[in-house]
Scaffold this motif. Sequence first.
Motif, PDB file in Angstrom:
ATOM      1  N   LYS A  51       0.823  -1.209   0.000  1.00  0.00           N
ATOM      2  CA  LYS A  51       0.000   0.000   0.000  1.00  0.00           C
ATOM      3  C   LYS A  51       0.860   1.264   0.000  1.00  0.00           C
ATOM      4  CE  LYS A  51      -4.253  -1.796   1.924  1.00  0.00           C
ATOM      5  NZ  LYS A  51      -5.286  -1.623   2.943  1.00  0.00           N
ATOM      6  N   GLU A  52       2.174   1.100   0.086  1.00  0.00           N
ATOM      7  CA  GLU A  52       3.082   2.246   0.089  1.00  0.00           C
ATOM      8  C   GLU A  52       3.422   2.626  -1.356  1.00  0.00           C
ATOM      9  OE1 GLU A  52       4.167   3.973   2.660  1.00  0.00           O
ATOM     10  OE2 GLU A  52       3.198   2.709   4.168  1.00  0.00           O
ATOM     11  N   PRO A  53       3.366   3.905  -1.716  1.00  0.00           N
ATOM     12  CA  PRO A  53       3.715   4.335  -3.079  1.00  0.00           C
ATOM     13  C   PRO A  53       5.155   3.965  -3.474  1.00  0.00           C
ATOM     14  CG  PRO A  53       2.688   6.134  -1.873  1.00  0.00           C
ATOM     15  CD  PRO A  53       2.882   5.000  -0.899  1.00  0.00           C
ATOM     16  N   VAL A  54       6.054   4.024  -2.511  1.00  0.00           N
ATOM     17  CA  VAL A  54       7.458   3.688  -2.773  1.00  0.00           C
ATOM     18  C   VAL A  54       7.598   2.236  -3.265  1.00  0.00           C
ATOM     19  CG1 VAL A  54       9.075   2.799  -1.008  1.00  0.00           C
ATOM     20  CG2 VAL A  54       9.159   5.145  -1.725  1.00  0.00           C
ATOM     21  N   PHE A  55       6.769   1.345  -2.772  1.00  0.00           N
ATOM     22  CA  PHE A  55       6.798  -0.056  -3.196  1.00  0.00           C
ATOM     23  C   PHE A  55       6.474  -0.157  -4.683  1.00  0.00           C
ATOM     24  CE2 PHE A  55       4.410  -3.952  -4.128  1.00  0.00           C
ATOM     25  CZ  PHE A  55       5.368  -4.911  -3.802  1.00  0.00           C
ATOM     26  N   TRP A  56       5.451   0.524  -5.127  1.00  0.00           N
ATOM     27  CA  TRP A  56       5.033   0.446  -6.526  1.00  0.00           C
ATOM     28  C   TRP A  56       6.021   1.152  -7.450  1.00  0.00           C
ATOM     29  CZ3 TRP A  56       2.252  -3.381  -7.562  1.00  0.00           C
ATOM     30  CH2 TRP A  56       1.358  -3.883  -6.616  1.00  0.00           C
ATOM     31  N   GLU A  57       6.623   2.237  -6.954  1.00  0.00           N
ATOM     32  CA  GLU A  57       7.669   2.891  -7.733  1.00  0.00           C
ATOM     33  C   GLU A  57       8.851   1.946  -7.923  1.00  0.00           C
ATOM     34  OE1 GLU A  57       8.461   6.467  -5.563  1.00  0.00           O
ATOM     35  OE2 GLU A  57       6.470   7.290  -6.008  1.00  0.00           O
ATOM     36  N   ALA A  58       9.206   1.245  -6.865  1.00  0.00           N
ATOM     37  CA  ALA A  58      10.319   0.288  -6.939  1.00  0.00           C
ATOM     38  C   ALA A  58       9.981  -0.871  -7.885  1.00  0.00           C
ATOM     39  CB  ALA A  58      10.653  -0.233  -5.544  1.00  0.00           C
ATOM     40  N   GLN A  59       8.724  -1.259  -7.963  1.00  0.00           N
ATOM     41  CA  GLN A  59       8.319  -2.333  -8.874  1.00  0.00           C
ATOM     42  C   GLN A  59       8.285  -1.852 -10.327  1.00  0.00           C
ATOM     43  OE1 GLN A  59       8.031  -5.462  -7.713  1.00  0.00           O
ATOM     44  NE2 GLN A  59       8.656  -4.425  -5.837  1.00  0.00           N
ATOM     45  N   GLY A  60       8.037  -0.574 -10.502  1.00  0.00           N
ATOM     46  CA  GLY A  60       7.942  -0.022 -11.852  1.00  0.00           C
ATOM     47  C   GLY A  60       9.276  -0.006 -12.586  1.00  0.00           C
ATOM     48  N   ALA A  61      10.361   0.235 -11.893  1.00  0.00           N
ATOM     49  CA  ALA A  61      11.680   0.308 -12.535  1.00  0.00           C
ATOM     50  C   ALA A  61      12.057  -1.011 -13.210  1.00  0.00           C
ATOM     51  CB  ALA A  61      12.734   0.751 -11.536  1.00  0.00           C
ATOM     52  N   PRO A  62      11.977  -2.159 -12.531  1.00  0.00           N
ATOM     53  CA  PRO A  62      12.306  -3.413 -13.216  1.00  0.00           C
ATOM     54  C   PRO A  62      11.312  -3.736 -14.343  1.00  0.00           C
ATOM     55  CG  PRO A  62      12.321  -3.758 -10.844  1.00  0.00           C
ATOM     56  CD  PRO A  62      11.798  -2.383 -11.096  1.00  0.00           C
ATOM     57  N   ALA A  63      10.051  -3.397 -14.152  1.00  0.00           N
ATOM     58  CA  ALA A  63       9.060  -3.663 -15.194  1.00  0.00           C
ATOM     59  C   ALA A  63       9.370  -2.837 -16.435  1.00  0.00           C
ATOM     60  CB  ALA A  63       7.655  -3.360 -14.682  1.00  0.00           C
ATOM     61  N   LEU A  64       9.729  -1.586 -16.245  1.00  0.00           N
ATOM     62  CA  LEU A  64      10.096  -0.727 -17.367  1.00  0.00           C
ATOM     63  C   LEU A  64      11.355  -1.249 -18.061  1.00  0.00           C
ATOM     64  CD1 LEU A  64       9.618   1.830 -19.024  1.00  0.00           C
ATOM     65  CD2 LEU A  64      11.004   3.066 -17.332  1.00  0.00           C
ATOM     66  N   ALA A  65      12.330  -1.657 -17.273  1.00  0.00           N
ATOM     67  CA  ALA A  65      13.568  -2.202 -17.842  1.00  0.00           C
ATOM     68  C   ALA A  65      13.271  -3.457 -18.662  1.00  0.00           C
ATOM     69  CB  ALA A  65      14.570  -2.510 -16.737  1.00  0.00           C
ATOM     70  N   LEU A  66      12.403  -4.305 -18.173  1.00  0.00           N
ATOM     71  CA  LEU A  66      12.035  -5.522 -18.892  1.00  0.00           C
ATOM     72  C   LEU A  66      11.325  -5.190 -20.210  1.00  0.00           C
ATOM     73  CD1 LEU A  66      11.919  -8.597 -18.975  1.00  0.00           C
ATOM     74  CD2 LEU A  66       9.760  -8.473 -17.728  1.00  0.00           C
ATOM     75  N   ALA A  67      10.449  -4.206 -20.165  1.00  0.00           N
ATOM     76  CA  ALA A  67       9.727  -3.803 -21.375  1.00  0.00           C
ATOM     77  C   ALA A  67      10.698  -3.235 -22.419  1.00  0.00           C
ATOM     78  CB  ALA A  67       8.649  -2.781 -21.034  1.00  0.00           C
ATOM     79  N   VAL A  68      11.632  -2.405 -21.984  1.00  0.00           N
ATOM     80  CA  VAL A  68      12.625  -1.834 -22.902  1.00  0.00           C
ATOM     81  C   VAL A  68      13.497  -2.948 -23.481  1.00  0.00           C
ATOM     82  CG1 VAL A  68      14.697  -0.381 -23.017  1.00  0.00           C
ATOM     83  CG2 VAL A  68      12.635   0.455 -21.867  1.00  0.00           C
ATOM     84  N   PHE A  69      13.929  -3.882 -22.654  1.00  0.00           N
ATOM     85  CA  PHE A  69      14.740  -5.012 -23.105  1.00  0.00           C
ATOM     86  C   PHE A  69      13.994  -5.823 -24.162  1.00  0.00           C
ATOM     87  CE2 PHE A  69      15.932  -9.501 -22.703  1.00  0.00           C
ATOM     88  CZ  PHE A  69      17.280  -9.420 -23.033  1.00  0.00           C
ATOM     89  N   ALA A  70      12.722  -6.116 -23.907  1.00  0.00           N
ATOM     90  CA  ALA A  70      11.917  -6.891 -24.855  1.00  0.00           C
ATOM     91  C   ALA A  70      11.777  -6.149 -26.182  1.00  0.00           C
ATOM     92  CB  ALA A  70      10.549  -7.190 -24.260  1.00  0.00           C
ATOM     93  N   LEU A  71      11.574  -4.840 -26.125  1.00  0.00           N
ATOM     94  CA  LEU A  71      11.448  -4.034 -27.338  1.00  0.00           C
ATOM     95  C   LEU A  71      12.755  -4.042 -28.141  1.00  0.00           C
ATOM     96  CD1 LEU A  71       9.689  -2.079 -28.997  1.00  0.00           C
ATOM     97  CD2 LEU A  71      10.647  -0.229 -27.619  1.00  0.00           C
ATOM     98  N   VAL A  72      13.879  -3.869 -27.464  1.00  0.00           N
ATOM     99  CA  VAL A  72      15.181  -3.877 -28.131  1.00  0.00           C
ATOM    100  C   VAL A  72      15.433  -5.242 -28.779  1.00  0.00           C
ATOM    101  CG1 VAL A  72      17.684  -3.821 -27.716  1.00  0.00           C
ATOM    102  CG2 VAL A  72      16.202  -2.043 -26.747  1.00  0.00           C
ATOM    103  N   GLN A  73      15.119  -6.312 -28.072  1.00  0.00           N
ATOM    104  CA  GLN A  73      15.323  -7.657 -28.630  1.00  0.00           C
ATOM    105  C   GLN A  73      14.434  -7.893 -29.849  1.00  0.00           C
ATOM    106  OE1 GLN A  73      17.741  -9.825 -27.814  1.00  0.00           O
ATOM    107  NE2 GLN A  73      18.422  -8.183 -26.466  1.00  0.00           N
ATOM    108  N   ALA A  74      13.209  -7.418 -29.801  1.00  0.00           N
ATOM    109  CA  ALA A  74      12.296  -7.580 -30.935  1.00  0.00           C
ATOM    110  C   ALA A  74      12.816  -6.824 -32.155  1.00  0.00           C
ATOM    111  CB  ALA A  74      10.898  -7.091 -30.557  1.00  0.00           C
TER     112      ALA A  74
END
Length: 158
Positions: A14-37
Amino acid sequence: GAPQWGAAFTPIFKEPVFWEAQGAPALALAVFALVQARRKKARDLLAKQLAEWRREQNGLMAVLRKSDTPPAEFYDAAGRFIQIAAARVSGRAPESIGPGEAIAALPEDEETRAAVQAIFDAQGELRYAGVTSGRGGVSDARRQEVLQTLRKFQDASE
């Protein structure tokens, strides 16, 4: 009194900091997938282009092997074959590769360089002499020399 242990506890999700911390790896994964494609698409396009050039070279070789191919057509096919072989090394369009650049794509084999230059010279002479067709073809001996030069050039460019 004694502090109430669980009274002020807020779950971490329920803490905003938790979701911000989860967003960074998710964004990195999305960028990685796009670059690989994109890389895969570029590799697929390159593989398709190389296969197309290989097919064209096979067709040119069929023209070059025929004994009744007119000299102008023979040397045009030989020149195009060399351009494609050089294009496969450089990644450029075959049409953009001139004789000098094609020869520069070869290793330091002066004999093959001179033979490739002779092919381009013959092509230029026939083209600028206005000869589009002629009786007969190229002599068998000359045809074999040119085919051997093309094989050497192709082997050197692979």
